[in-house]
Design a protein around this motif. Structure first.
Motif, PDB file in Angstrom:
ATOM      1  N   ASN A  30     -44.093  -9.303   5.467  1.00 18.69           N
ATOM      2  CA  ASN A  30     -44.339  -9.203   6.952  1.00 18.69           C
ATOM      3  C   ASN A  30     -45.487  -9.668   7.348  1.00 18.69           C
ATOM      4  OD1 ASN A  30     -43.572  -8.771   9.486  1.00 18.69           O
ATOM      5  ND2 ASN A  30     -43.969  -6.705   9.680  1.00 18.69           N
ATOM      6  N   SER A  31     -45.724 -10.542   8.302  1.00 22.96           N
ATOM      7  CA  SER A  31     -46.866 -11.221   8.995  1.00 22.96           C
ATOM      8  C   SER A  31     -47.880 -12.025   8.296  1.00 22.96           C
ATOM      9  CB  SER A  31     -47.660  -9.964   9.522  1.00 22.96           C
ATOM     10  OG  SER A  31     -46.912  -9.177  10.259  1.00 22.96           O
ATOM     11  N   ASN A  32     -47.669 -11.945   6.867  1.00 28.40           N
ATOM     12  CA  ASN A  32     -48.641 -12.964   6.233  1.00 28.40           C
ATOM     13  C   ASN A  32     -48.090 -13.171   4.930  1.00 28.40           C
ATOM     14  OD1 ASN A  32     -49.128 -10.390   5.601  1.00 28.40           O
ATOM     15  ND2 ASN A  32     -51.136 -10.407   4.934  1.00 28.40           N
ATOM     16  N   PRO A  33     -48.513 -14.362   4.453  1.00 33.31           N
ATOM     17  CA  PRO A  33     -47.996 -14.653   3.266  1.00 33.31           C
ATOM     18  C   PRO A  33     -48.316 -13.777   1.914  1.00 33.31           C
ATOM     19  CG  PRO A  33     -49.184 -16.690   4.069  1.00 33.31           C
ATOM     20  CD  PRO A  33     -49.528 -15.396   5.023  1.00 33.31           C
ATOM     21  N   PRO A  34     -47.304 -13.648   1.028  1.00 34.93           N
ATOM     22  CA  PRO A  34     -47.746 -12.714  -0.014  1.00 34.93           C
ATOM     23  C   PRO A  34     -48.592 -13.424  -1.003  1.00 34.93           C
ATOM     24  CG  PRO A  34     -45.531 -13.572  -0.133  1.00 34.93           C
ATOM     25  CD  PRO A  34     -45.871 -14.248   1.063  1.00 34.93           C
ATOM     26  N   ILE A  35     -49.228 -12.537  -1.638  1.00 38.05           N
ATOM     27  CA  ILE A  35     -50.144 -12.890  -3.011  1.00 38.05           C
ATOM     28  C   ILE A  35     -49.827 -12.034  -3.963  1.00 38.05           C
ATOM     29  CG2 ILE A  35     -52.424 -13.645  -3.818  1.00 38.05           C
ATOM     30  CD1 ILE A  35     -53.381 -13.575  -0.826  1.00 38.05           C
ATOM     31  N   PRO A  36     -48.690 -11.975  -4.745  1.00 37.56           N
ATOM     32  CA  PRO A  36     -48.418 -10.834  -5.743  1.00 37.56           C
ATOM     33  C   PRO A  36     -49.515 -10.549  -6.793  1.00 37.56           C
ATOM     34  CG  PRO A  36     -47.159 -12.951  -6.124  1.00 37.56           C
ATOM     35  CD  PRO A  36     -48.057 -13.037  -4.796  1.00 37.56           C
ATOM     36  N   ASP A  37     -50.213 -11.629  -7.189  1.00 34.61           N
ATOM     37  CA  ASP A  37     -51.219 -11.517  -8.071  1.00 34.61           C
ATOM     38  C   ASP A  37     -52.690 -11.457  -7.670  1.00 34.61           C
ATOM     39  OD1 ASP A  37     -51.456 -14.076  -7.375  1.00 34.61           O
ATOM     40  OD2 ASP A  37     -50.761 -14.945  -9.386  1.00 34.61           O
ATOM     41  N   ILE A  38     -53.235 -10.903  -6.462  1.00 35.86           N
ATOM     42  CA  ILE A  38     -54.055 -10.773  -6.185  1.00 35.86           C
ATOM     43  C   ILE A  38     -55.102 -10.007  -6.696  1.00 35.86           C
ATOM     44  CG2 ILE A  38     -53.792  -9.103  -4.263  1.00 35.86           C
ATOM     45  CD1 ILE A  38     -55.656 -10.321  -2.430  1.00 35.86           C
ATOM     46  N   SER A  39     -54.547  -8.797  -7.462  1.00 36.13           N
ATOM     47  CA  SER A  39     -55.180  -7.854  -8.214  1.00 36.13           C
ATOM     48  C   SER A  39     -54.075  -7.559  -9.529  1.00 36.13           C
ATOM     49  CB  SER A  39     -55.827  -6.664  -7.587  1.00 36.13           C
ATOM     50  OG  SER A  39     -54.574  -5.775  -7.333  1.00 36.13           O
ATOM     51  N   GLU A  40     -54.513  -7.132 -10.744  1.00 32.38           N
ATOM     52  CA  GLU A  40     -53.561  -6.664 -11.716  1.00 32.38           C
ATOM     53  C   GLU A  40     -52.618  -5.441 -11.184  1.00 32.38           C
ATOM     54  OE1 GLU A  40     -52.684  -7.699 -14.815  1.00 32.38           O
ATOM     55  OE2 GLU A  40     -53.898  -9.683 -14.299  1.00 32.38           O
ATOM     56  N   SER A  41     -53.498  -4.605 -10.643  1.00 25.56           N
ATOM     57  CA  SER A  41     -52.686  -3.033 -10.076  1.00 25.56           C
ATOM     58  C   SER A  41     -51.663  -3.523  -9.248  1.00 25.56           C
ATOM     59  CB  SER A  41     -53.643  -2.346  -9.745  1.00 25.56           C
ATOM     60  OG  SER A  41     -54.171  -2.665  -8.712  1.00 25.56           O
ATOM     61  N   TYR A  42     -52.042  -4.432  -8.307  1.00 27.10           N
ATOM     62  CA  TYR A  42     -51.051  -4.764  -7.059  1.00 27.10           C
ATOM     63  C   TYR A  42     -49.942  -5.447  -7.777  1.00 27.10           C
ATOM     64  CZ  TYR A  42     -49.486  -6.688  -2.743  1.00 27.10           C
ATOM     65  OH  TYR A  42     -48.734  -7.114  -1.668  1.00 27.10           O
ATOM     66  N   LEU A  43     -50.182  -6.404  -8.701  1.00 26.95           N
ATOM     67  CA  LEU A  43     -49.191  -7.112  -9.539  1.00 26.95           C
ATOM     68  C   LEU A  43     -48.201  -6.181 -10.137  1.00 26.95           C
ATOM     69  CD1 LEU A  43     -47.738  -9.740 -10.218  1.00 26.95           C
ATOM     70  CD2 LEU A  43     -49.294 -10.110 -12.098  1.00 26.95           C
ATOM     71  N   ASP A  44     -48.912  -5.192 -11.015  1.00 20.38           N
ATOM     72  CA  ASP A  44     -47.787  -4.213 -11.842  1.00 20.38           C
ATOM     73  C   ASP A  44     -47.069  -3.355 -10.995  1.00 20.38           C
ATOM     74  OD1 ASP A  44     -49.012  -5.260 -13.952  1.00 20.38           O
ATOM     75  OD2 ASP A  44     -50.533  -3.673 -14.063  1.00 20.38           O
ATOM     76  N   SER A  45     -47.625  -2.929  -9.819  1.00 21.06           N
ATOM     77  CA  SER A  45     -46.695  -2.332  -8.637  1.00 21.06           C
ATOM     78  C   SER A  45     -45.498  -3.188  -8.306  1.00 21.06           C
ATOM     79  CB  SER A  45     -47.607  -1.912  -7.533  1.00 21.06           C
ATOM     80  OG  SER A  45     -47.352  -1.409  -6.365  1.00 21.06           O
ATOM     81  N   LEU A  46     -45.777  -4.082  -7.766  1.00 21.47           N
ATOM     82  CA  LEU A  46     -44.559  -5.364  -7.498  1.00 21.47           C
ATOM     83  C   LEU A  46     -43.732  -5.355  -8.567  1.00 21.47           C
ATOM     84  CD1 LEU A  46     -46.532  -8.024  -5.469  1.00 21.47           C
ATOM     85  CD2 LEU A  46     -45.361  -5.861  -4.624  1.00 21.47           C
ATOM     86  N   LEU A  47     -44.066  -5.640  -9.986  1.00 16.08           N
ATOM     87  CA  LEU A  47     -43.114  -5.962 -10.754  1.00 16.08           C
ATOM     88  C   LEU A  47     -42.379  -4.538 -11.095  1.00 16.08           C
ATOM     89  CD1 LEU A  47     -45.150  -8.315 -13.210  1.00 16.08           C
ATOM     90  CD2 LEU A  47     -43.645  -8.770 -11.175  1.00 16.08           C
ATOM     91  N   SER A  48     -43.002  -3.357 -10.936  1.00 12.53           N
ATOM     92  CA  SER A  48     -42.046  -2.259 -11.032  1.00 12.53           C
ATOM     93  C   SER A  48     -41.209  -1.685 -10.274  1.00 12.53           C
ATOM     94  CB  SER A  48     -43.002  -1.296 -11.587  1.00 12.53           C
ATOM     95  OG  SER A  48     -44.041  -1.109 -10.549  1.00 12.53           O
ATOM     96  N   ASN A  49     -41.417  -2.500  -8.874  1.00  7.43           N
ATOM     97  CA  ASN A  49     -40.468  -1.987  -7.864  1.00  7.43           C
ATOM     98  C   ASN A  49     -39.963  -3.298  -7.131  1.00  7.43           C
ATOM     99  OD1 ASN A  49     -41.171   1.060  -7.469  1.00  7.43           O
ATOM    100  ND2 ASN A  49     -43.219   0.084  -7.776  1.00  7.43           N
ATOM    101  N   PHE A  50     -39.016  -3.863  -8.023  1.00 14.76           N
ATOM    102  CA  PHE A  50     -38.464  -5.182  -7.335  1.00 14.76           C
ATOM    103  C   PHE A  50     -37.650  -4.580  -6.142  1.00 14.76           C
ATOM    104  CE2 PHE A  50     -39.671  -7.337 -11.435  1.00 14.76           C
ATOM    105  CZ  PHE A  50     -39.853  -8.794 -10.559  1.00 14.76           C
ATOM    106  N   LEU A  51     -37.090  -5.585  -5.332  1.00 15.35           N
ATOM    107  CA  LEU A  51     -36.382  -5.386  -4.000  1.00 15.35           C
ATOM    108  C   LEU A  51     -34.878  -5.523  -4.238  1.00 15.35           C
ATOM    109  CD1 LEU A  51     -36.117  -5.382  -1.028  1.00 15.35           C
ATOM    110  CD2 LEU A  51     -36.086  -7.832  -1.010  1.00 15.35           C
ATOM    111  N   PRO A  52     -34.265  -4.555  -4.369  1.00 12.78           N
ATOM    112  CA  PRO A  52     -32.632  -4.638  -4.470  1.00 12.78           C
ATOM    113  C   PRO A  52     -32.111  -5.741  -3.614  1.00 12.78           C
ATOM    114  CG  PRO A  52     -33.440  -2.171  -4.284  1.00 12.78           C
ATOM    115  CD  PRO A  52     -34.350  -3.295  -3.789  1.00 12.78           C
TER     116      PRO A  52
END
Length: 828
Positions: A106-128
């Protein structure tokens, strides 16, 4: 520019005493319609549709798509088709360099790999994926939701799951810090994705909600202009009446009370200070005109269009049986019992929202009977409860804000930079004669709030990030000639405070929990912070400072920039536009040794860089072998070709690893590949001992073909097969010319001899003669070694990747040089 317009709004508010008139209230009735009621009215209509055709993503490619959801939308359907089918249970076994994902934010372009912890969180909680009612909410601020590429994906969301406004879809093929690293090779299969998005809303304004089964009645509250020629009675409001499904009509009365207070105090001699100055608008619906059935909800929404101090909601006139009236509030989305921003029992105390964000606030009200909850009711519980409701929005006048309307607030105007490196690059200064448009900074002390009875004061600055620049960052810098004792608070869409803020920074600490915020290089006298990919709209920065600042001098600069810290001097900042063509975004292209969002991740150590340089540059010495052989054989054309190929390859890879560039990178790359192609084809032609005139003609044709290959796509994998095919064709033509010149062919009679014994004898003679010619023509041991080295080169090329390129590619180059020597040695 929107910043001067925002400043003008504040000046008009001071003149018209209308800072709190920014409320528009809409009553939503019938939230819980019985089953089957208004079924036809619940049909949605398509208001927007977007299709993105065949979008190809090469390895480590990414792009964005902007999608705008109007405030009245009811649902959005997103269909994705890809050429991959990544199963979620197999995600951990896929290298991140090969992982292809789609992210929504929402509101701004996503940067999934801006940090390792942020990327790990996204990859472990995929959108159904799937339709309504799966319970997944993706409204969280600064949090993207991702899903892997699959053959067919359908995501459906309603307006109680996601909020209206701007959403961004990011397509990524390969993630991690290496995504922005400059790569010597980018090998892999491109991935295909197509997108179709459909936005629906209710057919008329009389219906609302995610299923269009809620009846809407609008009631407007507005403030009159102070201009005497254009004044009107506030009570003369034109209210559109609609029939409700309730059994009786309600008489409604709207009371709008405007109150303005100005209190002055004597402070010292002949000094007058403002202690309080507020303006508020109060709207009420009385005479028991609001009725809610047990188990149902009523909905409202309140539009706040200016910075306000607070709004509060109060209920009264409950009748004989006193219920608990529960109120839920949620910003920019429908509230639910288990999902809201604020809640409270307004039957006893008002629900107050301090410093509300600019935008739309949704309000839901339901009744809960206490006696029914305690199972002590001696009388039947009424099915419908009626009550009165009042809400009040409060703001300040004359460029003031804060709890007591005693702090200064300034609008910052945006000034585009001259010759910007990116389209939206600009800086902000106060819209005040004390600030110069020519300076990108201003002195802070002359704008700070004063107070004689408090030790700490606040000063607020607000700015607008323009539409289409959500891919930029806000950079704020404070620099003082003494020790910096200021604190900086920022908030999107509202006033920050000690308790309510989005980002916070001081000389010693910051809100480092967000990956989209950075505080770097701060010292005792400097503070430097950045907000990545800042949302479009109004941002407010609050400076908390001591009231005694007479002996210090601090300058403040606020700017809209492209890349964080200019890619830390380890890369180049670029800008691009999303697939809709409505938003610019910036990104870094890092050097060979660094990667990450801002090139701050070291991917190759200094020692590793030295070893890579040695392998890539020094291994070109293998060109000495074929060059020496050609010189010994007095094949001067081949000698120049092999020598030039080795030198150009060394210069190209010297520039490629960042050591030294004698010419531009593209010129060196062209020379390296072109001369390499020519060396391979020239080796094939050299195997045919034909006259010099024929060689010159063949070399001229090969010059043109290989130059076209190197100029149109030097790094194409298909070039290997094309070059070998050209060389084989040249060798075959050379043999034909050689055999025809030497009359080494067999004349077959025109008549066919049907005598099988004699025919077999002729074939045997031909075969033996051919073997004898080939045996005398070539040195088979060298020919065998040549093709062995060629197969080793093909293996090295197959094993090359971005991480081991410096090893296997050098093996390929050395083998290529040896291949030329072995094949030319194979010719007698």
């Amino acid at each position: 520019m929107r910043a001067p317009m925002a400043a003008a709004r504040w000046r008009r508010a001071a003149a018209a005493a209308a800072a709190a008139a920014a409320a528009v209230l809409v009553l939503v009735m019938g939230a819980g319609l019985p089953a089957g009621c208004a079924a036809q009215e619940g049909e949605e209509v398509v208001v927007a549709s977007y299709g993105q055709g065949r979008l190809w993503l090469k390895p480590y490619d990414w792009t964005y798509l902007r999608v705008e959801l109007p405030p009245s939308f009811s649902s959005v359907t997103m269909d994705f088709e890809t050429d991959m089918d990544i199963q979620r249970e197999h995600m951990k076994g896929i290298p991140r360099s090969e992982l292809a994902i789609i992210c929504l934010m929402n509101s701004n372009p996503p940067i999934p790999d801006i940090s390792e912890s942020y990327l790990d969180s996204l990859l472990s909680n995929f959108l159904p994926s799937g339709p309504f009612g799966n319970g997944n909410i993706i409204n969280q601020s600064n949090l993207a939701q991702c899903l892997p590429f699959q053959k067919n994906i359908t995501v459906v969301r309603t307006n109680d799951q996601i909020s209206p406004g701007v959403w961004y879809i990011g397509y990524f093929h390969g993630i991690g810090p290496a995504r922005t690293q400059s790569k010597m090779i980018s090998r892999g299969k491109a991935r295909l994705v197509s997108t179709h998005i459909t936005v629906r809303e209710c057919p008329t304004s009389a219906f609302w909600g995610p299923y269009c089964n809620q009846t809407v009645e609008m009631i407007g509250c507005s403030q009159p202009s102070i201009d005497n020629n254009n004044s009107r009675n506030l009570l003369d409001l034109n209210i559109e009446r609609r029939n409700s499904w309730y059994p009786r009509e309600h008489n409604r009365r709207i009371n709008i009370l405007s109150q303005s207070q100005l209190v002055e105090k004597e402070v010292g001699s002949n000094v007058t200070a403002l202690a309080r100055m507020e303006n508020s608008v109060t709207c009420s619906i009385s005479n028991n005109s609001l009725c809610v059935r047990q188990g149902d909800m009523k909905f409202y929404f309140l539009d706040v269009v200016d910075l306000a101090l607070q709004f509060e909601i109060t209920a009264a006139n409950f009748g004989v049986i006193e219920p608990s009236l529960i109120c839920y509030l949620r910003y920019n989305a429908f509230p639910q019992r288990d999902l809201h921003d604020y809640s409270g029992d307004i039957s006893h105390d008002p629900l107050v929202v301090k410093l509300p964000n600019i935008g739309r606030w949704y309000i839901a009200i339901e009744t809960v009977n206490k006696t029914q909850m305690n199972n002590t009711a001696s009388k039947p519980v009424l099915d419908t409860m009626c009550f009165s409701l009042k809400w009040q929005l409060t703001g300040c006048l004359n460029g003031k804000t804060g709890t007591n309307c005693s702090w200064e607030v300034y609008g910052l105007q945006r000034v585009p930079r001259r010759s910007p490196s990116i389209p939206f690059e600009s800086y902000y200064i106060p819209s005040d004669e004390r600030a110069s448009l020519e300076d990108s900074h201003f002195y802070l002390e002359q704008f700070l709030s004063n107070s004689s009875h408090e030790q700490i004061a606040w000063t607020y600055f607000f700015l607008d990030v323009p539409r289409g620049s959500a891919g930029a960052l806000i950079h704020v810098q404070l620099k003082s000639d003494k020790e910096l004792n200021y604190e900086l608070y920022s908030k999107y869409g509202g006033l920050p405070s000690n308790d309510i803020w989005d980002y916070y920074a001081s000389r010693t600490s910051s809100s480092n929990s967000s990956v989209f915020f950075s505080l770097q290089n701060s010292t005792n006298s400097d503070m430097d912070l950045s907000i990545f990919y800042a949302k479009e709209g109004t941002w407010c920065f609050g400076v908390k400072h001591p009231t005694d600042t007479a002996n210090s001098q601090t300058y403040m600069s606020v700017s809209l920039q492209g890349c964080h810290r200019n890619c830390n001097q380890k890369g180049v900042c670029h800008s691009s536009v999303d697939e809709s063509g409505l938003t610019f975004y910036s990104f870094c292209t890092c050097d060979r040794d660094h990667g990450g969002f801002d090139c701050s991740d070291e991917l190759v150590s200094p020692n590793g860089h030295i070893w890579q340089s040695v392998f890539l540059i020094a291994s070109n010495a293998a060109a000495i072998l074929p060059a020496f052989w050609a010189l010994r054989q007095k094949a001067f054309a081949e000698w120049i070709l092999y020598t030039s190929s080795g030198i150009s390859s060394a210069l190209y890879h010297s520039c490629d690893v960042g050591t030294w560039c004698i010419l531009s990178f593209r010129v060196l790359q062209f020379l390296d590949f072109w001369l390499s192609f020519m060396a391979v084809v020239g080796t094939f032609i050299c195997m045919a001992t034909i006259d010099e005139a024929s060689k010159r003609a063949m070399h001229t044709a090969v010059f043109i073909l290989t130059a076209l290959l190197a100029a149109t796509g030097a790094t194409r994998s298909a070039n290997i097969g094309i070059v070998i095919a050209i060389g084989s064709l040249g060798l075959l033509m050379g043999w034909l010319l050689e055999f025809s010149t030497a009359r080494r062919f067999i004349c077959w009679p025109w008549q066919i001899n049907l005598s099988m014994p004699q025919s077999w004898a002729n074939f045997g003679t031909l075969f033996r003669n051919t073997l004898e010619v080939l045996n005398k023509r070539f040195r088979w041991i060298f020919l065998l070694l040549g093709f062995i080295t060629l197969s080793f080169a093909a293996t090295s090329w197959k094993l090359e990747s971005n991480s081991n390129y410096w090893i296997w590619h050098r093996g390929t180059e050395a083998v290529r040089q040896c291949f030329g020597e072995e094949l030319t040695e194979a010719v007698n």
